[in-house]
Design an enzyme around this catalytic site. Sequence first.
Site, mmCIF file in Angstrom:
data_model
loop_
_atom_site.group_PDB
_atom_site.id
_atom_site.type_symbol
_atom_site.label_atom_id
_atom_site.label_comp_id
_atom_site.label_asym_id
_atom_site.label_seq_id
_atom_site.Cartn_x
_atom_site.Cartn_y
_atom_site.Cartn_z
ATOM 1 N N THR A 16 8.311 0.676 5.201
ATOM 2 C CA THR A 16 7.704 -0.045 6.323
ATOM 3 C C THR A 16 8.248 -1.449 6.479
ATOM 4 O O THR A 16 8.407 -1.945 7.597
ATOM 5 C CB THR A 16 6.170 -0.086 6.134
ATOM 6 N N SER A 72 9.835 6.357 2.347
ATOM 7 C CA SER A 72 9.660 6.668 0.928
ATOM 8 C C SER A 72 9.053 8.045 0.688
ATOM 9 O O SER A 72 9.125 8.572 -0.418
ATOM 10 C CB SER A 72 8.806 5.602 0.232
ATOM 11 N N SER A 73 8.471 8.663 1.712
ATOM 12 C CA SER A 73 7.957 10.009 1.546
ATOM 13 C C SER A 73 9.092 11.005 1.301
ATOM 14 O O SER A 73 8.850 12.129 0.839
ATOM 15 C CB SER A 73 7.142 10.429 2.771
ATOM 16 N N ASP A 104 4.361 4.596 0.221
ATOM 17 C CA ASP A 104 3.779 5.908 -0.059
ATOM 18 C C ASP A 104 4.116 6.421 -1.455
ATOM 19 O O ASP A 104 3.271 7.024 -2.117
ATOM 20 C CB ASP A 104 4.236 6.931 0.988
ATOM 21 N N THR A 304 -6.441 12.856 -15.699
ATOM 22 C CA THR A 304 -7.683 12.788 -14.938
ATOM 23 C C THR A 304 -7.410 12.338 -13.516
ATOM 24 O O THR A 304 -6.543 11.490 -13.276
ATOM 25 C CB THR A 304 -8.708 11.848 -15.586
#
Length: 382
Positions: A16, A72-73, A104, A304
């Site tokens: 971005t 970045s995805s 991301d 977790t």
Amino acid sequence: MSKTSAQIYVLYTGGTIGMDGRPLAPMPASRLQRLLETMPGFDSSTLTLHPLDDRELRINYVLDAFDEPIDSSAMTPNDWVMIARRILDRYADYDGFVVLHGTDTMAWTTSALAFLLEGLAKPVIVTGSQVPLAQTRTDALRNLVTAMQLAATSGVPEVGLFFDVALYRGCRAAKVSTSAFEGFASPNYPPLATAGITIDVSESLVRLPPPIESSMQRPEHRARVAARLEAIEQALPRFSVLSLVLYPGIQTSNAIEVLLDATEPPVRGLVLQAFGEGNAPSTPSFLEALRRAHDRGVVIVDGTQVVQGSVNVDAYQSASGLEQAGAISGYDMTPEAAQAKLVYLLGLGLSQQEVEVLMQRNLRGELRAESGPTRGLVFAEH
């Protein structure tokens, strides 16, 4: 007025911070360079700052870029290796490094770089923004300038993620907001530094520089790291590392078997994002599916999905069942750090047992474990 100067390398990968248009798309590096030169304090090769202690800080910078900046995805482990190699190849010539990256997958990249850049003794600061630099009301300029100042002056020998007002350990950070300027947090470790009117580094929280024999300050060690990056790059097409988020009602045995059987290249690592302190369904079919996967050589990490806290395999029977099936504790690692660490260790060609041992050791400050920290660990044989 006293003057100080530093040399830093800035790598623009996309994200971005360098986007413009409708819909937003990455701008080429040449346009980003021209845009930077319109910003206060910048010219084509220098950022000049005037901190409040009556000195001039002159940061000489070089802006480099991916051939094609990407969202970045679309980032992959191969890109992690490419970034690490760009830094390694220029390591001797600069005082610090800044990587401009999309938000991301930034936490995956910072985690991966922490492992790939073994023996790091200079700052590598990854940053980006929620709003493009080309827009008027943006967080991009502040993030970029502060990241450059941290790279030039902090001396922090780690991969850090700077965003808004905080410098986080890269392998401890996680994205927590898509809209707030404070888009990242470090749930299980305090910030390494905070940036207000002044930048305050919490020295007691920063990792010590590596011993000289395993420091990237030495050309011999940089050559070893380069060889490992080459080996990892060649190994990446031969294995997969998966992450599975558990949820109520999941048909767990089927999910495990489908993931393992349908994924190419073959699965060598699996991160379970389990409930609470590492709990999971205790149904025999699920545990048997995990046991079969472990017997096939898959490293299974019991993590977790809770943002803050640690896995405790001794707290509940539903967690101890995972341990008996071959899963190892992910302690308080973020899912991003656990996955990046698995990719790194498996890419080195280590055996299942070696990977399981090292996954439970603190290599770069990514976890707290009873085994304690392992500083300067060198894989001399790989």
